[in-house]
Motif scaffolding. Sequence first.
Motif, PDB file in Angstrom:
ATOM      1  N   ASN A 156       0.821  -1.204   0.000  1.00  0.00           N
ATOM      2  CA  ASN A 156       0.000   0.000   0.000  1.00  0.00           C
ATOM      3  C   ASN A 156       0.858   1.258   0.000  1.00  0.00           C
ATOM      4  O   ASN A 156       2.038   1.218   0.349  1.00  0.00           O
ATOM      5  CB  ASN A 156      -0.911   0.021   1.223  1.00  0.00           C
ATOM      6  CG  ASN A 156      -1.906  -1.127   1.225  1.00  0.00           C
ATOM      7  OD1 ASN A 156      -2.064  -1.825   0.240  1.00  0.00           O
ATOM      8  ND2 ASN A 156      -2.586  -1.312   2.342  1.00  0.00           N
ATOM      9  N   GLN A 184      -0.961  -1.654  -4.211  1.00  0.00           N
ATOM     10  CA  GLN A 184      -2.297  -2.170  -3.923  1.00  0.00           C
ATOM     11  C   GLN A 184      -3.019  -1.249  -2.950  1.00  0.00           C
ATOM     12  O   GLN A 184      -2.525  -0.184  -2.600  1.00  0.00           O
ATOM     13  CB  GLN A 184      -2.176  -3.591  -3.347  1.00  0.00           C
ATOM     14  CG  GLN A 184      -1.475  -4.559  -4.289  1.00  0.00           C
ATOM     15  CD  GLN A 184      -1.012  -5.822  -3.585  1.00  0.00           C
ATOM     16  OE1 GLN A 184      -0.857  -5.843  -2.372  1.00  0.00           O
ATOM     17  NE2 GLN A 184      -0.794  -6.874  -4.355  1.00  0.00           N
ATOM     18  N   ILE A 222      -6.311   1.077  -1.409  1.00  0.00           N
ATOM     19  CA  ILE A 222      -7.234   2.105  -1.879  1.00  0.00           C
ATOM     20  C   ILE A 222      -6.616   3.485  -1.673  1.00  0.00           C
ATOM     21  O   ILE A 222      -5.624   3.633  -0.955  1.00  0.00           O
ATOM     22  CB  ILE A 222      -8.587   2.032  -1.138  1.00  0.00           C
ATOM     23  CG1 ILE A 222      -8.388   2.332   0.352  1.00  0.00           C
ATOM     24  CG2 ILE A 222      -9.242   0.671  -1.331  1.00  0.00           C
ATOM     25  CD1 ILE A 222      -9.674   2.526   1.107  1.00  0.00           C
ATOM     26  N   ASP A 252      -7.039   6.645   0.210  1.00  0.00           N
ATOM     27  CA  ASP A 252      -7.753   7.099   1.403  1.00  0.00           C
ATOM     28  C   ASP A 252      -8.055   8.589   1.292  1.00  0.00           C
ATOM     29  O   ASP A 252      -7.154   9.407   1.095  1.00  0.00           O
ATOM     30  CB  ASP A 252      -6.897   6.820   2.642  1.00  0.00           C
ATOM     31  CG  ASP A 252      -7.620   7.186   3.920  1.00  0.00           C
ATOM     32  OD1 ASP A 252      -7.541   8.368   4.319  1.00  0.00           O
ATOM     33  OD2 ASP A 252      -8.274   6.315   4.514  1.00  0.00           O
ATOM     34  N   LEU A 312      -4.501  -0.707  -7.709  1.00  0.00           N
ATOM     35  CA  LEU A 312      -5.326   0.004  -6.734  1.00  0.00           C
ATOM     36  C   LEU A 312      -6.793  -0.344  -6.927  1.00  0.00           C
ATOM     37  O   LEU A 312      -7.244  -0.586  -8.043  1.00  0.00           O
ATOM     38  CB  LEU A 312      -5.124   1.512  -6.883  1.00  0.00           C
ATOM     39  CG  LEU A 312      -3.705   2.020  -6.634  1.00  0.00           C
ATOM     40  CD1 LEU A 312      -3.620   3.507  -6.928  1.00  0.00           C
ATOM     41  CD2 LEU A 312      -3.265   1.729  -5.205  1.00  0.00           C
ATOM     42  N   ARG A 313      -7.536  -0.344  -5.832  1.00  0.00           N
ATOM     43  CA  ARG A 313      -8.961  -0.676  -5.861  1.00  0.00           C
ATOM     44  C   ARG A 313      -9.768   0.447  -5.227  1.00  0.00           C
ATOM     45  O   ARG A 313      -9.228   1.440  -4.764  1.00  0.00           O
ATOM     46  CB  ARG A 313      -9.203  -1.999  -5.132  1.00  0.00           C
ATOM     47  CG  ARG A 313      -8.452  -3.170  -5.772  1.00  0.00           C
ATOM     48  CD  ARG A 313      -8.689  -4.487  -5.062  1.00  0.00           C
ATOM     49  NE  ARG A 313      -7.927  -5.559  -5.700  1.00  0.00           N
ATOM     50  CZ  ARG A 313      -8.336  -6.237  -6.739  1.00  0.00           C
ATOM     51  NH1 ARG A 313      -9.531  -5.980  -7.279  1.00  0.00           N
ATOM     52  NH2 ARG A 313      -7.601  -7.193  -7.281  1.00  0.00           N
ATOM     53  N   GLY A 314     -11.077   0.269  -5.211  1.00  0.00           N
ATOM     54  CA  GLY A 314     -11.934   1.241  -4.564  1.00  0.00           C
ATOM     55  C   GLY A 314     -12.238   2.441  -5.438  1.00  0.00           C
ATOM     56  O   GLY A 314     -11.972   2.456  -6.635  1.00  0.00           O
ATOM     57  N   LYS A 315     -12.812   3.469  -4.816  1.00  0.00           N
ATOM     58  CA  LYS A 315     -13.292   4.647  -5.523  1.00  0.00           C
ATOM     59  C   LYS A 315     -12.264   5.770  -5.512  1.00  0.00           C
ATOM     60  O   LYS A 315     -11.304   5.752  -4.742  1.00  0.00           O
ATOM     61  CB  LYS A 315     -14.583   5.149  -4.865  1.00  0.00           C
ATOM     62  CG  LYS A 315     -15.716   4.144  -4.846  1.00  0.00           C
ATOM     63  CD  LYS A 315     -16.934   4.744  -4.156  1.00  0.00           C
ATOM     64  CE  LYS A 315     -18.108   3.769  -4.149  1.00  0.00           C
ATOM     65  NZ  LYS A 315     -19.305   4.368  -3.495  1.00  0.00           N
ATOM     66  N   ASN A 333      -5.855   0.358 -13.426  1.00  0.00           N
ATOM     67  CA  ASN A 333      -5.901  -0.171 -12.082  1.00  0.00           C
ATOM     68  C   ASN A 333      -7.136  -1.063 -11.979  1.00  0.00           C
ATOM     69  O   ASN A 333      -7.656  -1.519 -13.000  1.00  0.00           O
ATOM     70  CB  ASN A 333      -5.950   0.974 -11.065  1.00  0.00           C
ATOM     71  CG  ASN A 333      -4.579   1.540 -10.743  1.00  0.00           C
ATOM     72  OD1 ASN A 333      -3.814   0.952  -9.995  1.00  0.00           O
ATOM     73  ND2 ASN A 333      -4.269   2.706 -11.321  1.00  0.00           N
ATOM     74  N   MET A 364      -9.899   0.014 -10.100  1.00  0.00           N
ATOM     75  CA  MET A 364     -10.763   0.931  -9.380  1.00  0.00           C
ATOM     76  C   MET A 364     -12.187   0.876  -9.916  1.00  0.00           C
ATOM     77  O   MET A 364     -12.417   0.464 -11.058  1.00  0.00           O
ATOM     78  CB  MET A 364     -10.201   2.346  -9.443  1.00  0.00           C
ATOM     79  CG  MET A 364      -8.804   2.455  -8.826  1.00  0.00           C
ATOM     80  SD  MET A 364      -8.140   4.132  -8.770  1.00  0.00           S
ATOM     81  CE  MET A 364      -9.174   4.832  -7.472  1.00  0.00           C
TER      82      MET A 364
END
Length: 201
Positions: free
Chosen positions: A37, A59, A61, A63, A83-86, A105, A107
Amino acid sequence: MVLDLSYNQFRESIPPGLGVCSMLRVLKAGHNNLNGNLPDELFNATSLECLSFPNNGLQGILDGAHIAKLLDLVILDLGANDLRGKIPGSTGQLKRLQELHLDYNSMSGELPSTLSNCTDLITINLKGNSFSGELGKVNFSTLHNLRTLDLLYNNFTGAVPESIYSCRNLTALRLSGNNLNGQLSPRIGNLKSLTFLSLGQ
């Protein structure tokens, strides 16, 4: 202070100690083999204007609380990682941001409406992710300096928003590989600077 470690064979994770470099303005370490991260401590380097780690194996998200600390950020390039998430809504607090590269990614989610607060944006590159929702949630008409909008290969739905046709400096618009529908507005003729338009698939 500039620290450029790009195009080497660095492995493992990003050293948290970089966050104590209070004078650090440019941090580049793209095209390595970094993983893990983005360390929380890194976002204590609040003088950063360029944060660039493309083509690694990072990797986790993004923040929102951490991103909001980097108010001087002009370039954020985290393309070609895992990377994941919004995209956090707090990205809209980065009023100096000119380049946003999160391409290739993993995302997802909708684009935050707050992106329209980043009125200095010149480049938005989000291709090769799983972003979804309607593009109309972002008011592109505030992005007077926008030249490149690349949303290739995502899951966006709905029509091409009218606000995009207010981006008179837009030179490249790529919306291919999404689930858009409807018709293009005659206002597309307002894009006098457009030299590249891709609407395939």
